[in-house]
Design an enzyme around this catalytic site. Structure first.
Site, PDB file in Angstrom:
ATOM      1  N   ASN A 139       0.873  -1.175   0.000  1.00  0.00           N
ATOM      2  CA  ASN A 139       0.000   0.000   0.000  1.00  0.00           C
ATOM      3  C   ASN A 139       0.910   1.224   0.000  1.00  0.00           C
ATOM      4  O   ASN A 139       1.555   1.533   0.995  1.00  0.00           O
ATOM      5  CB  ASN A 139      -0.874  -0.029   1.261  1.00  0.00           C
ATOM      6  CG  ASN A 139      -1.755   1.202   1.376  1.00  0.00           C
ATOM      7  OD1 ASN A 139      -1.755   2.069   0.501  1.00  0.00           O
ATOM      8  ND2 ASN A 139      -2.510   1.280   2.464  1.00  0.00           N
ATOM      9  N   ARG A 190      -2.525  -2.188  -3.349  1.00  0.00           N
ATOM     10  CA  ARG A 190      -3.760  -1.469  -3.061  1.00  0.00           C
ATOM     11  C   ARG A 190      -3.759  -0.207  -3.924  1.00  0.00           C
ATOM     12  O   ARG A 190      -2.839   0.604  -3.844  1.00  0.00           O
ATOM     13  CB  ARG A 190      -3.814  -1.067  -1.591  1.00  0.00           C
ATOM     14  CG  ARG A 190      -5.051  -0.285  -1.318  1.00  0.00           C
ATOM     15  CD  ARG A 190      -5.065   0.328   0.049  1.00  0.00           C
ATOM     16  NE  ARG A 190      -6.317   1.045   0.213  1.00  0.00           N
ATOM     17  CZ  ARG A 190      -6.524   1.956   1.132  1.00  0.00           C
ATOM     18  NH1 ARG A 190      -5.589   2.249   1.988  1.00  0.00           N
ATOM     19  NH2 ARG A 190      -7.684   2.557   1.209  1.00  0.00           N
ATOM     20  N   HIS A 220     -12.865   2.539   0.087  1.00  0.00           N
ATOM     21  CA  HIS A 220     -12.855   1.434   1.065  1.00  0.00           C
ATOM     22  C   HIS A 220     -13.545   0.181   0.517  1.00  0.00           C
ATOM     23  O   HIS A 220     -14.019  -0.662   1.280  1.00  0.00           O
ATOM     24  CB  HIS A 220     -13.601   1.800   2.381  1.00  0.00           C
ATOM     25  CG  HIS A 220     -13.026   2.939   3.133  1.00  0.00           C
ATOM     26  ND1 HIS A 220     -13.828   3.930   3.683  1.00  0.00           N
ATOM     27  CD2 HIS A 220     -11.759   3.254   3.452  1.00  0.00           C
ATOM     28  CE1 HIS A 220     -13.068   4.806   4.299  1.00  0.00           C
ATOM     29  NE2 HIS A 220     -11.804   4.427   4.175  1.00  0.00           N
ATOM     30  N   GLY A 275     -10.646   7.597   7.985  1.00  0.00           N
ATOM     31  CA  GLY A 275     -11.638   7.849   6.945  1.00  0.00           C
ATOM     32  C   GLY A 275     -12.811   6.938   7.255  1.00  0.00           C
ATOM     33  O   GLY A 275     -12.617   5.883   7.865  1.00  0.00           O
ATOM     34  N   ARG A 320     -12.279  15.084   8.353  1.00  0.00           N
ATOM     35  CA  ARG A 320     -13.062  15.508   7.172  1.00  0.00           C
ATOM     36  C   ARG A 320     -14.494  15.827   7.578  1.00  0.00           C
ATOM     37  O   ARG A 320     -15.073  15.132   8.423  1.00  0.00           O
ATOM     38  CB  ARG A 320     -13.092  14.410   6.109  1.00  0.00           C
ATOM     39  CG  ARG A 320     -11.752  14.116   5.476  1.00  0.00           C
ATOM     40  CD  ARG A 320     -11.954  13.195   4.271  1.00  0.00           C
ATOM     41  NE  ARG A 320     -10.701  12.641   3.803  1.00  0.00           N
ATOM     42  CZ  ARG A 320     -10.434  11.339   3.769  1.00  0.00           C
ATOM     43  NH1 ARG A 320     -11.323  10.453   4.160  1.00  0.00           N
ATOM     44  NH2 ARG A 320      -9.261  10.925   3.318  1.00  0.00           N
ATOM     45  N   ASP A 361      -8.926  11.533  17.387  1.00  0.00           N
ATOM     46  CA  ASP A 361      -8.825  10.139  17.810  1.00  0.00           C
ATOM     47  C   ASP A 361      -9.944   9.804  18.804  1.00  0.00           C
ATOM     48  O   ASP A 361     -10.104  10.492  19.815  1.00  0.00           O
ATOM     49  CB  ASP A 361      -7.451   9.896  18.442  1.00  0.00           C
ATOM     50  CG  ASP A 361      -7.183   8.416  18.621  1.00  0.00           C
ATOM     51  OD1 ASP A 361      -8.048   7.710  19.196  1.00  0.00           O
ATOM     52  OD2 ASP A 361      -6.117   7.951  18.184  1.00  0.00           O
ATOM     53  N   GLY A 381     -15.038   1.368  14.428  1.00  0.00           N
ATOM     54  CA  GLY A 381     -16.120   0.376  14.372  1.00  0.00           C
ATOM     55  C   GLY A 381     -15.794  -0.876  15.173  1.00  0.00           C
ATOM     56  O   GLY A 381     -16.666  -1.473  15.802  1.00  0.00           O
ATOM     57  N   GLU A 390      -8.018  -5.781   4.937  1.00  0.00           N
ATOM     58  CA  GLU A 390      -7.861  -5.413   3.529  1.00  0.00           C
ATOM     59  C   GLU A 390      -6.663  -6.116   2.896  1.00  0.00           C
ATOM     60  O   GLU A 390      -6.704  -6.496   1.733  1.00  0.00           O
ATOM     61  CB  GLU A 390      -7.725  -3.886   3.411  1.00  0.00           C
ATOM     62  CG  GLU A 390      -9.054  -3.186   3.645  1.00  0.00           C
ATOM     63  CD  GLU A 390      -8.919  -1.718   3.984  1.00  0.00           C
ATOM     64  OE1 GLU A 390      -8.473  -1.421   5.107  1.00  0.00           O
ATOM     65  OE2 GLU A 390      -9.243  -0.875   3.151  1.00  0.00           O
TER      66      GLU A 390
HETATM   67  P1  ADP Z   1      -7.224   4.241   8.886  1.00  0.00           P
HETATM   68  O1  ADP Z   1      -6.898   2.859   8.377  1.00  0.00           O
HETATM   69  O2  ADP Z   1      -8.318   4.935   8.118  1.00  0.00           O
HETATM   70  O3  ADP Z   1      -6.037   5.104   9.149  1.00  0.00           O
HETATM   71  P2  ADP Z   1      -8.130   2.866  11.266  1.00  0.00           P
HETATM   72  O4  ADP Z   1      -9.160   1.957  10.733  1.00  0.00           O
HETATM   73  O5  ADP Z   1      -6.841   2.287  11.725  1.00  0.00           O
HETATM   74  O6  ADP Z   1      -7.883   4.085  10.303  1.00  0.00           O
HETATM   75  O7  ADP Z   1      -8.790   3.661  12.490  1.00  0.00           O
HETATM   76  C1  ADP Z   1      -8.061   4.591  13.222  1.00  0.00           C
HETATM   77  C2  ADP Z   1      -8.940   5.205  14.286  1.00  0.00           C
HETATM   78  O8  ADP Z   1      -9.506   4.165  15.095  1.00  0.00           O
HETATM   79  C3  ADP Z   1      -8.158   6.072  15.270  1.00  0.00           C
HETATM   80  O9  ADP Z   1      -8.091   7.393  14.842  1.00  0.00           O
HETATM   81  C4  ADP Z   1      -8.994   5.968  16.505  1.00  0.00           C
HETATM   82  O10 ADP Z   1      -9.924   7.045  16.487  1.00  0.00           O
HETATM   83  C5  ADP Z   1      -9.773   4.683  16.373  1.00  0.00           C
HETATM   84  N1  ADP Z   1      -9.395   3.706  17.394  1.00  0.00           N
HETATM   85  C6  ADP Z   1      -8.351   2.853  17.381  1.00  0.00           C
HETATM   86  N2  ADP Z   1      -8.308   2.129  18.513  1.00  0.00           N
HETATM   87  C7  ADP Z   1      -9.355   2.522  19.276  1.00  0.00           C
HETATM   88  C8  ADP Z   1      -9.857   2.161  20.558  1.00  0.00           C
HETATM   89  N3  ADP Z   1      -9.276   1.230  21.276  1.00  0.00           N
HETATM   90  N4  ADP Z   1     -10.968   2.796  20.992  1.00  0.00           N
HETATM   91  C9  ADP Z   1     -11.565   3.752  20.259  1.00  0.00           C
HETATM   92  N5  ADP Z   1     -11.140   4.147  19.043  1.00  0.00           N
HETATM   93  C10 ADP Z   1     -10.057   3.534  18.554  1.00  0.00           C
END
Ligand code: ADP
Length: 398
Positions: A7, A91, A180, A212, A241, A284, A334, A385
């Site tokens: 990626n 990717r 995605h 995202g 965003r 975050d 999620g 992914e």
């Molecule tokens: P991307 O792949 O789009 O960079 P991720 O799917 O890795 O993002 O998600 C990152 C986000 O997940 C972080 O910014 C944070 O907000 C959230 N996150 C990660 N771990 C936790 C957790 N234990 N509790 C709540 N939110 C979390």
């Protein structure tokens, strides 16, 4: 079979080496700050120690060669020679309307991806640099491209067109593409598998909530709508965003603040979302959850507004599919934020959603988080992914 999944972004390169028979990760890592001072490779062989190797990387070719060196290192490597890599899977962000599925990469495909550069001016050129670097260093190894947009190409016209003059679609291909896709495809198919039901018989909504974020509606195994559009800016409120806004806000703000369109776009992409809504508490969700638990009004506002938008999209996709069987949560937020899932599901009483709080607080499993009585099943399905890209690469290249 050993598949190297790559990626490639403008200044980074993430990789995983995957054994396609066991689907285990053999090693993974990240090259940071490519082309910038202070570049380093972070390399983790599975079961071994994480290493950080600081070394100048003037370009992506150098980054790929350092990855190969790490993978074949006599002491800490996981391969005896480069020839053990059977194929490379990339990717790729934007395939426009040209790619409705993954593809083996050849010069014709490279030219077609280049034609989509206008649609993703930051991402596609970086992806292409990664492809070229791998081709130079591994000329005989087949390479496959897996597009973020491909899964959404089944959307009907009524879902992908904007309400603007049709000539702009004809002239510039301005339409909704969605992103995605690899995750939405993997998670929806996995949900059906976990439930022991036929993918083709289900109406599934996937909420991919990471930095995202996007929602998709998957009916009978095909995507019929998704929340991101021409670019990833549309749809949900995200980390930084804005997601959907009245487009007239751009002109209004440009006048009021005396700023250019480019500057306003930077605000919408980088300073908005939960970061902006929380008055810069954080993008975050771990910080926002802490803030929520401490009664911080800024964090509460950001969280509630974020979750309300997710619930509204879920509702609109129930309408798009005339019903829903399964709602899945995935990606960083999620998968890890029970509070967010709770807030979203509070809006879903009309679907007969009844959460099982014990299951909702588990982590790292493919799991239903609703009670057996719940009329609609809500699940957490960790996305993968890289594995999806490796599977596609094997299908195409081997
Ligand atoms: P991307 O792949 O789009 O960079 P991720 O799917 O890795 O993002 O998600 C990152 C986000 O997940 C972080 O910014 C944070 O907000 C959230 N996150 C990660 N771990 C936790 C957790 N234990 N509790 C709540 N939110 C979390």
């Amino acid at each position: 079979m050993k598949i190297l999944v790559i990626n490639c972004g403008r200044s980074f390169l993430k990789f995983q080496l995957i054994d396609s028979e066991t689907e285990a990760v053999i090693a993974k890592g990240l090259c940071e700050r490519i082309g910038i001072e202070g570049s380093k490779l972070i390399y983790t062989p599975t079961g071994g120690e994480k290493q950080e190797i600081e070394e100048p990387m003037e370009d992506h070719k150098k980054a790929v060669s350092l990855v190969i060196d790490a993978l074949t290192d006599k002491e800490t490597g996981v391969l005896t020679s480069l020839s053990e890599i059977n194929a490379v899977g990339h990717r790729l962000v934007h395939g426009g309307e040209k790619f409705a599925s993954s593809t083996l990469i050849n010069e014709e495909v490279i030219a077609a991806i280049t034609e989509c550069n206008d649609l993703a001016p930051l991402h596609n050129p970086a992806n292409l640099i990664g492809i070229r670097a791998c081709k130079e260093l591994m000329p005989d190894v087949p390479q496959a491209g897996v597009f973020d947009t491909a899964f959404h190409q089944t959307m009907p016209e009524e879902a992908y067109l904007y309400g603007i003059p049709y000539e702009y679609y004809e002239k510039y291909r301005i339409r909704r593409y969605g992103f995605h896709g690899t995750s939405h495809s993997y998670v929806s198919a996995r949900a059906a598998e976990v439930l022991g039901k036929k993918y083709e018989d289900l109406k599934i909504i996937v909420c991919h909530l990471g930095n995202g974020a996007s929602v998709s509606a998957v009916k009978n195994g095909k995507c019929v709508d998704t929340s991101m559009g021409l670019t990833p800016l549309e749809g949900l409120i995200m980390g930084t965003r804005s997601g959907d806004i009245d487009p007239a806000i751009i002109e209004f703000l440009a006048h009021k603040e005396g700023r250019s369109i480019d500057e306003i776009m930077a605000v919408l992409n980088k300073k908005s979302g939960v970061l902006g809504l929380s008055e810069n508490v954080s993008s975050d969700f771990r910080d926002l959850e802490d803030g929520y638990n401490n009664g911080d009004a800024n964090a509460i506002r950001a969280l509630k507004t974020y979750c309300y938008r997710v619930a509204k999209y879920v509702g609109s996709y129930v309408a798009a599919m005339n019903g829903v069987d399964v709602i899945c949560f995935t990606a960083g937020i999620g998968e890890n934020a029970p509070l967010v899932r709770n807030f979203v599901c509070e809006h879903l009483g009309y679907l007969g959603v009844e959460l099982d709080q014990e299951a909702n607080h588990k982590r790292g499993e493919d799991i239903a988080i609703t009670t057996p009585e719940s009329r609609t099943t809500v699940m957490v399905i960790p996305t993968n992914e890289e594995l999806a890209i490796a599977r596609e690469t094997v299908r195409l290249a081997v």
